[in-house]
Design a protein around this motif. Structure first.
Motif, PDB file in Angstrom:
ATOM      1  N   ALA A 146       8.286   4.557  -4.241  1.00 61.79           N
ATOM      2  CA  ALA A 146       8.234   3.133  -3.909  1.00 61.79           C
ATOM      3  C   ALA A 146       6.862   2.759  -3.339  1.00 61.79           C
ATOM      4  CB  ALA A 146       9.341   2.783  -2.918  1.00 61.79           C
ATOM      5  N   PHE A 147       6.332   3.576  -2.435  1.00 61.84           N
ATOM      6  CA  PHE A 147       5.007   3.302  -1.882  1.00 61.84           C
ATOM      7  C   PHE A 147       3.925   3.412  -2.961  1.00 61.84           C
ATOM      8  CE2 PHE A 147       6.681   4.051   2.477  1.00 61.84           C
ATOM      9  CZ  PHE A 147       6.181   2.887   3.049  1.00 61.84           C
ATOM     10  N   GLY A 148       4.021   4.424  -3.802  1.00 61.89           N
ATOM     11  CA  GLY A 148       3.053   4.583  -4.884  1.00 61.89           C
ATOM     12  C   GLY A 148       3.084   3.406  -5.847  1.00 61.89           C
ATOM     13  N   THR A 149       4.277   2.947  -6.170  1.00 65.21           N
ATOM     14  CA  THR A 149       4.423   1.774  -7.036  1.00 65.21           C
ATOM     15  C   THR A 149       3.825   0.545  -6.377  1.00 65.21           C
ATOM     16  OG1 THR A 149       6.424   2.692  -8.029  1.00 65.21           O
ATOM     17  CG2 THR A 149       6.104   0.317  -8.237  1.00 65.21           C
ATOM     18  N   ALA A 150       4.054   0.391  -5.080  1.00 67.08           N
ATOM     19  CA  ALA A 150       3.513  -0.759  -4.350  1.00 67.08           C
ATOM     20  C   ALA A 150       1.985  -0.758  -4.381  1.00 67.08           C
ATOM     21  CB  ALA A 150       4.020  -0.759  -2.909  1.00 67.08           C
ATOM     22  N   VAL A 151       1.379   0.392  -4.175  1.00 66.77           N
ATOM     23  CA  VAL A 151      -0.083   0.486  -4.183  1.00 66.77           C
ATOM     24  C   VAL A 151      -0.616   0.184  -5.588  1.00 66.77           C
ATOM     25  CG1 VAL A 151      -2.023   2.100  -3.955  1.00 66.77           C
ATOM     26  CG2 VAL A 151      -0.218   2.051  -2.225  1.00 66.77           C
ATOM     27  N   TYR A 152      -0.006   0.771  -6.597  1.00 62.89           N
ATOM     28  CA  TYR A 152      -0.442   0.556  -7.979  1.00 62.89           C
ATOM     29  C   TYR A 152      -0.329  -0.921  -8.371  1.00 62.89           C
ATOM     30  CZ  TYR A 152      -0.251   0.549 -13.062  1.00 62.89           C
ATOM     31  OH  TYR A 152      -0.454   0.257 -14.395  1.00 62.89           O
TER      32      TYR A 152
END
Length: 149
Positions: A112-118
């Motif tokens: 979820a955090f990785g998706t948010a950053v991307y």
């Protein structure tokens, strides 16, 4: 499209496998299943709604000879498009965090955090593109989060 689809497939497969690995572990003291389902549903509904608004913008200007044409770009309106350039990304992030609440694994939270950053990076790039294509693009419109980013 194939790269993005295969990426989602890989993320889904690893999250399912992670859930399988945690099957024998004790449950967490705080059950976030039902709030997570609500957050996930809001994310999916908002993402769908804003993608629908975007799909209604797709028109092609026909050439004089009738062979195909060139794309015409417009500034999206409706929904949260007056506040942010990519509300569909915002709601996609919301759905990923809803899923992380349901799963309650570190793996789902990291995704979820990785998706948010991307998606934050993509929305900033999209905002810059709108600014370069449209002189009348509103300066108050943020990239991803209303009034903040």
């Amino acid at each position: 499209m194939a790269i993005i689809s295969s990426g989602y497939f890989f993320l889904t497969a690893t999250m399912i496998y992670t859930q399988h690995l945690t099957a024998g572990l004790p449950d967490t003291p705080l059950d976030l299943l039902y709030p997570g389902v609500v957050v996930f549903a809001i994310g999916v509904a908002g993402n769908f709604y804003h993608h629908r608004l975007l799909s209604q913008l797709r028109t092609t200007k026909q050439d004089s000879d009738g062979d195909g044409g060139e794309k015409q770009y417009k500034i999206p309106t409706g929904g949260l498009f007056g506040l942010v350039t990519c509300p569909h990304y915002l709601f996609e992030i919301v759905s990923f965090f809803g899923f992380a609440m349901i799963a309650q694994t570190v793996h789902a939270l990291v995704i979820a955090f990785g998706t948010a950053v991307y998606l934050a990076g993509r929305s900033c790039a999209t905002r810059r593109w709108y600014e370069s294509k449209f002189e009348d693009f509103p300066a108050s419109t943020k990239a991803l989060v209303p009034y903040l980013l």
